[in-house]
Design a protein around this motif. Structure first.
Motif, PDB file in Angstrom:
ATOM      1  N   LEU A   1     -21.215  15.132  22.122  1.00  0.00           N
ATOM      2  CA  LEU A   1     -20.668  16.304  21.650  1.00  0.00           C
ATOM      3  C   LEU A   1     -19.905  15.903  20.158  1.00  0.00           C
ATOM      4  CD1 LEU A   1     -19.095  17.445  25.295  1.00  0.00           C
ATOM      5  CD2 LEU A   1     -21.135  18.572  23.680  1.00  0.00           C
ATOM      6  N   THR A   2     -19.629  17.339  19.490  1.00  0.00           N
ATOM      7  CA  THR A   2     -19.019  16.963  18.263  1.00  0.00           C
ATOM      8  C   THR A   2     -18.015  17.850  18.040  1.00  0.00           C
ATOM      9  OG1 THR A   2     -20.375  18.465  17.026  1.00  0.00           O
ATOM     10  CG2 THR A   2     -21.131  16.319  17.048  1.00  0.00           C
ATOM     11  N   GLU A   3     -17.453  18.447  19.368  1.00  0.00           N
ATOM     12  CA  GLU A   3     -16.127  19.235  19.283  1.00  0.00           C
ATOM     13  C   GLU A   3     -15.055  18.931  19.935  1.00  0.00           C
ATOM     14  OE1 GLU A   3     -17.521  23.652  20.118  1.00  0.00           O
ATOM     15  OE2 GLU A   3     -18.769  23.418  18.605  1.00  0.00           O
ATOM     16  N   GLY A   4     -13.947  19.033  19.587  1.00  0.00           N
ATOM     17  CA  GLY A   4     -12.698  18.503  20.370  1.00  0.00           C
ATOM     18  C   GLY A   4     -12.411  17.122  20.097  1.00  0.00           C
ATOM     19  N   GLU A   5     -11.177  16.849  20.209  1.00  0.00           N
ATOM     20  CA  GLU A   5     -10.383  15.876  19.831  1.00  0.00           C
ATOM     21  C   GLU A   5     -11.299  14.608  20.269  1.00  0.00           C
ATOM     22  OE1 GLU A   5      -6.134  13.351  19.328  1.00  0.00           O
ATOM     23  OE2 GLU A   5      -6.301  15.547  19.755  1.00  0.00           O
ATOM     24  N   LYS A   6     -11.249  14.557  21.697  1.00  0.00           N
ATOM     25  CA  LYS A   6     -11.897  13.499  22.352  1.00  0.00           C
ATOM     26  C   LYS A   6     -13.415  13.023  21.850  1.00  0.00           C
ATOM     27  CE  LYS A   6     -12.033  11.051  26.649  1.00  0.00           C
ATOM     28  NZ  LYS A   6     -11.853  10.985  28.324  1.00  0.00           N
ATOM     29  N   SER A   7     -14.063  14.174  21.971  1.00  0.00           N
ATOM     30  CA  SER A   7     -15.511  14.018  21.672  1.00  0.00           C
ATOM     31  C   SER A   7     -15.704  13.843  19.971  1.00  0.00           C
ATOM     32  CB  SER A   7     -16.262  15.546  21.748  1.00  0.00           C
ATOM     33  OG  SER A   7     -16.167  15.926  23.046  1.00  0.00           O
ATOM     34  N   VAL A   8     -15.010  14.156  19.269  1.00  0.00           N
ATOM     35  CA  VAL A   8     -14.993  13.985  17.870  1.00  0.00           C
ATOM     36  C   VAL A   8     -14.578  12.458  17.674  1.00  0.00           C
ATOM     37  CG1 VAL A   8     -13.962  14.076  15.498  1.00  0.00           C
ATOM     38  CG2 VAL A   8     -14.493  16.146  16.739  1.00  0.00           C
ATOM     39  N   SER A   9     -13.525  11.830  18.269  1.00  0.00           N
ATOM     40  CA  SER A   9     -13.273  10.424  18.432  1.00  0.00           C
ATOM     41  C   SER A   9     -14.634   9.484  18.843  1.00  0.00           C
ATOM     42  CB  SER A   9     -12.193  10.199  19.421  1.00  0.00           C
ATOM     43  OG  SER A   9     -11.958   8.876  19.568  1.00  0.00           O
ATOM     44  N   TYR A  10     -15.230   9.996  19.922  1.00  0.00           N
ATOM     45  CA  TYR A  10     -16.619   9.311  20.322  1.00  0.00           C
ATOM     46  C   TYR A  10     -17.663   9.438  19.300  1.00  0.00           C
ATOM     47  CZ  TYR A  10     -14.943   8.387  25.112  1.00  0.00           C
ATOM     48  OH  TYR A  10     -14.079   7.935  26.128  1.00  0.00           O
ATOM     49  N   PHE A  11     -17.720  10.510  18.650  1.00  0.00           N
ATOM     50  CA  PHE A  11     -18.753  10.884  17.749  1.00  0.00           C
ATOM     51  C   PHE A  11     -18.583   9.901  16.409  1.00  0.00           C
ATOM     52  CE2 PHE A  11     -20.185  13.099  13.804  1.00  0.00           C
ATOM     53  CZ  PHE A  11     -21.401  13.011  14.288  1.00  0.00           C
ATOM     54  N   LYS A  12     -17.236   9.719  16.162  1.00  0.00           N
ATOM     55  CA  LYS A  12     -16.901   8.951  14.868  1.00  0.00           C
ATOM     56  C   LYS A  12     -17.308   7.594  15.300  1.00  0.00           C
ATOM     57  CE  LYS A  12     -13.476   7.804  11.577  1.00  0.00           C
ATOM     58  NZ  LYS A  12     -12.119   8.121  10.791  1.00  0.00           N
ATOM     59  N   GLY A  13     -16.881   7.162  16.531  1.00  0.00           N
ATOM     60  CA  GLY A  13     -17.229   5.813  16.903  1.00  0.00           C
ATOM     61  C   GLY A  13     -18.889   5.526  16.963  1.00  0.00           C
ATOM     62  N   MET A  14     -19.626   6.437  17.422  1.00  0.00           N
ATOM     63  CA  MET A  14     -20.913   6.387  17.428  1.00  0.00           C
ATOM     64  C   MET A  14     -21.649   6.048  15.920  1.00  0.00           C
ATOM     65  SD  MET A  14     -23.901   9.061  18.419  1.00  0.00           S
ATOM     66  CE  MET A  14     -23.551   9.999  16.863  1.00  0.00           C
ATOM     67  N   ILE A  15     -21.081   7.147  15.058  1.00  0.00           N
ATOM     68  CA  ILE A  15     -21.459   7.014  13.637  1.00  0.00           C
ATOM     69  C   ILE A  15     -21.154   5.485  12.950  1.00  0.00           C
ATOM     70  CG2 ILE A  15     -21.020   7.924  11.332  1.00  0.00           C
ATOM     71  CD1 ILE A  15     -22.771   9.746  13.214  1.00  0.00           C
ATOM     72  N   LYS A  16     -19.848   5.108  13.336  1.00  0.00           N
ATOM     73  CA  LYS A  16     -19.506   3.898  12.764  1.00  0.00           C
ATOM     74  C   LYS A  16     -20.448   2.827  13.217  1.00  0.00           C
ATOM     75  CE  LYS A  16     -15.218   0.784  12.468  1.00  0.00           C
ATOM     76  NZ  LYS A  16     -14.127   0.362  13.252  1.00  0.00           N
ATOM     77  N   ALA A  17     -20.654   2.652  14.772  1.00  0.00           N
ATOM     78  CA  ALA A  17     -21.468   1.643  15.307  1.00  0.00           C
ATOM     79  C   ALA A  17     -22.795   1.564  14.417  1.00  0.00           C
ATOM     80  CB  ALA A  17     -21.617   1.822  16.910  1.00  0.00           C
ATOM     81  N   ILE A  18     -23.499   2.905  14.422  1.00  0.00           N
ATOM     82  CA  ILE A  18     -24.757   3.076  13.613  1.00  0.00           C
ATOM     83  C   ILE A  18     -24.498   2.391  11.968  1.00  0.00           C
ATOM     84  CG2 ILE A  18     -26.622   4.581  12.578  1.00  0.00           C
ATOM     85  CD1 ILE A  18     -25.710   6.480  15.235  1.00  0.00           C
ATOM     86  N   GLU A  19     -23.607   2.692  11.549  1.00  0.00           N
ATOM     87  CA  GLU A  19     -23.425   2.489  10.161  1.00  0.00           C
ATOM     88  C   GLU A  19     -23.410   0.779   9.988  1.00  0.00           C
ATOM     89  OE1 GLU A  19     -21.166   6.199   8.004  1.00  0.00           O
ATOM     90  OE2 GLU A  19     -19.914   4.556   8.796  1.00  0.00           O
ATOM     91  N   GLU A  20     -22.583   0.373  11.113  1.00  0.00           N
ATOM     92  CA  GLU A  20     -22.153  -1.294  10.899  1.00  0.00           C
ATOM     93  C   GLU A  20     -23.398  -2.108  11.602  1.00  0.00           C
ATOM     94  OE1 GLU A  20     -18.638  -1.693  13.287  1.00  0.00           O
ATOM     95  OE2 GLU A  20     -17.392  -0.951  11.853  1.00  0.00           O
ATOM     96  N   SER A  21     -24.336  -1.367  12.220  1.00  0.00           N
ATOM     97  CA  SER A  21     -25.420  -2.157  12.590  1.00  0.00           C
ATOM     98  C   SER A  21     -26.648  -2.080  11.625  1.00  0.00           C
ATOM     99  CB  SER A  21     -25.700  -1.831  14.055  1.00  0.00           C
ATOM    100  OG  SER A  21     -26.217  -0.310  14.240  1.00  0.00           O
TER     101      SER A  21
END
Length: 103
Positions: free
Chosen positions: A79-99
């Motif tokens: 999900l990309t809406e809501g504070e908690k979902s956006v936090s998880y979304f950002k974590g996913m994007i960060k993990a993809i970038e870092e790997s």
């Protein structure tokens, strides 16, 4: 979930020439990424389509999709809406970038 009628006595279907991917770590590749909406609430989400990118089982889900004439890929919905979902979304994007060095 309740067990379906006959579950305990029925023989499992044979997958023919298909093999199960053994348990273990795999390098995955993103085959497709799309933004869509959930069916229930209409909330926006990103759907990643994934396949094995390295090793003996490289492109396993692509081959399975071709053999069965249907989408057999692994999917990851975020999900990309809501504070908690956006936090998880950002974590996913960060993990993809870092790997992915050089991203």
């Amino acid at each position: 979930m309740n067990k379906p009628n006959g579950y305990d006595t029925i023989q499992p279907a044979q997958m023919g020439e298909f093999h199960n991917v053994p348990a273990g770590p795999y390098v995955l590749g993103i085959v497709n990424a799309e933004i869509t909406k959930t069916k229930k609430t209409g909330a926006e989400m990103m759907v990643l389509t994934l396949d094995i990118a390295k090793g003996d089982d490289k492109n396993y889900y692509h081959a399975l999709s071709l053999k069965l004439n249907r989408d057999c890929y692994m999917k990851y919905n975020q999900l990309t809406e809501g504070e908690k979902s956006v936090s998880y979304f950002k974590g996913m994007i960060k993990a993809i970038e870092e790997s992915n060095s050089g991203y």
